[in-house]
Design a protein around this motif. Structure first.
Motif, short mmCIF file in Angstrom:
data_model
loop_
_atom_site.label_atom_id
_atom_site.label_comp_id
_atom_site.label_asym_id
_atom_site.label_seq_id
_atom_site.Cartn_x
_atom_site.Cartn_y
_atom_site.Cartn_z
N ARG A 194 4.28 -64.00 4.30
CA ARG A 194 3.53 -63.20 5.26
C ARG A 194 2.49 -62.37 4.48
N PRO A 195 1.45 -61.88 5.14
CA PRO A 195 0.45 -61.11 4.42
C PRO A 195 1.07 -59.89 3.74
N GLY A 196 0.71 -59.66 2.48
CA GLY A 196 1.19 -58.47 1.77
C GLY A 196 2.58 -58.62 1.18
N GLN A 197 3.17 -59.80 1.28
CA GLN A 197 4.53 -60.02 0.75
C GLN A 197 4.49 -60.12 -0.78
N TRP A 198 5.23 -59.20 -1.44
CA TRP A 198 5.30 -59.27 -2.91
C TRP A 198 6.04 -60.56 -3.31
N HIS A 199 5.46 -61.27 -4.27
CA HIS A 199 6.06 -62.52 -4.75
C HIS A 199 5.58 -62.80 -6.17
N HIS A 200 6.31 -63.72 -6.83
CA HIS A 200 5.86 -64.16 -8.15
C HIS A 200 5.01 -65.42 -7.96
N PRO A 201 3.99 -65.63 -8.79
CA PRO A 201 3.26 -66.90 -8.71
C PRO A 201 4.21 -68.09 -8.75
N ILE A 202 3.83 -69.13 -8.04
CA ILE A 202 4.73 -70.29 -7.83
C ILE A 202 5.10 -70.91 -9.17
#
Ligand SMILES: NC(=O)N[C@@H](O)C(=O)O
Ligand code: NI
Length: 168
Positions: A124-132
């Protein structure tokens, strides 16, 4: 150092707070193509909130990493969803992190998912994540996000200490 985070299998329910799961647990659907196909519409909420940003359909050709894996930064795309669907892969790693009251990554609640062929996620927009991250072998992944080339496309946050992701 923080306790390691065990990577869990991707499920719709577990990933729901972070976005959509694609290719898993398809339900319903409608007949199409003279009955030779079933179409499952709108399996992900694709949004881009900036009028000048355009949809970018990209292919990420990722080299393989292995678990355990050290997460040293997170990122988010404040104005757009970001979708990754495996075109060719053995496994890929998705790392997501809820935010705290200040909007910063709450590392105590970081989660990791191991995904496989035919699967995808849509943050979702703004979701913190690590690059794939590709696992076990190189991977080609289809990516879709709304981008305009400005800094708002991607906000990065280096972590004060790495978070170790281990195999389930
Ligand atoms: N932006 C980019 O190139 N990659 C990341 O956004 C990612 O989530 O992999
Ligand atoms: Ni991203």
């Amino acid at each position: 150092m923080r306790p390691p985070v065990r990577a869990q299998p991707l499920t719709r329910e577990a990933f729901a707070p972070f976005g959509d799961v694609i290719g898993l647990e398809l339900a319903g659907g409608n007949s199409a193509n003279q009955g030779t196909a079933t179409r499952f519409d709108r399996v992900a909420n694709l949004t881009g909130s900036r009028p000048e940003a355009k949809p970018n359909l990209a292919v990420f050709r990722s080299v393989a990493k292995t678990l355990p894996f050290e997460v040293r930064l997170l990122e988010r795309h404040p104005c757009s969803t970001q979708m990754f669907v495996a075109l060719a892969c053995q496994r890929f790693l998705v790392v997501v992190c809820p935010e705290d009251a200040r909007g910063e990554p709450d590392l105590d609640r970081l989660q990791a998912f191991v995904c496989g062929p035919g699967q995808g996620v849509n943050y979702r927009p703004g979701q913190w994540h690590h690059p794939i991250i590709a696992l076990e072998g190189p991977a080609d992944l289809l990516m879709l996000a709304w981008e305009d080339g400005s800094a708002l496309d991607c906000e990065e946050r280096p972590l004060p200490t790495p978070v170790l992701i281990t195999r389930d």
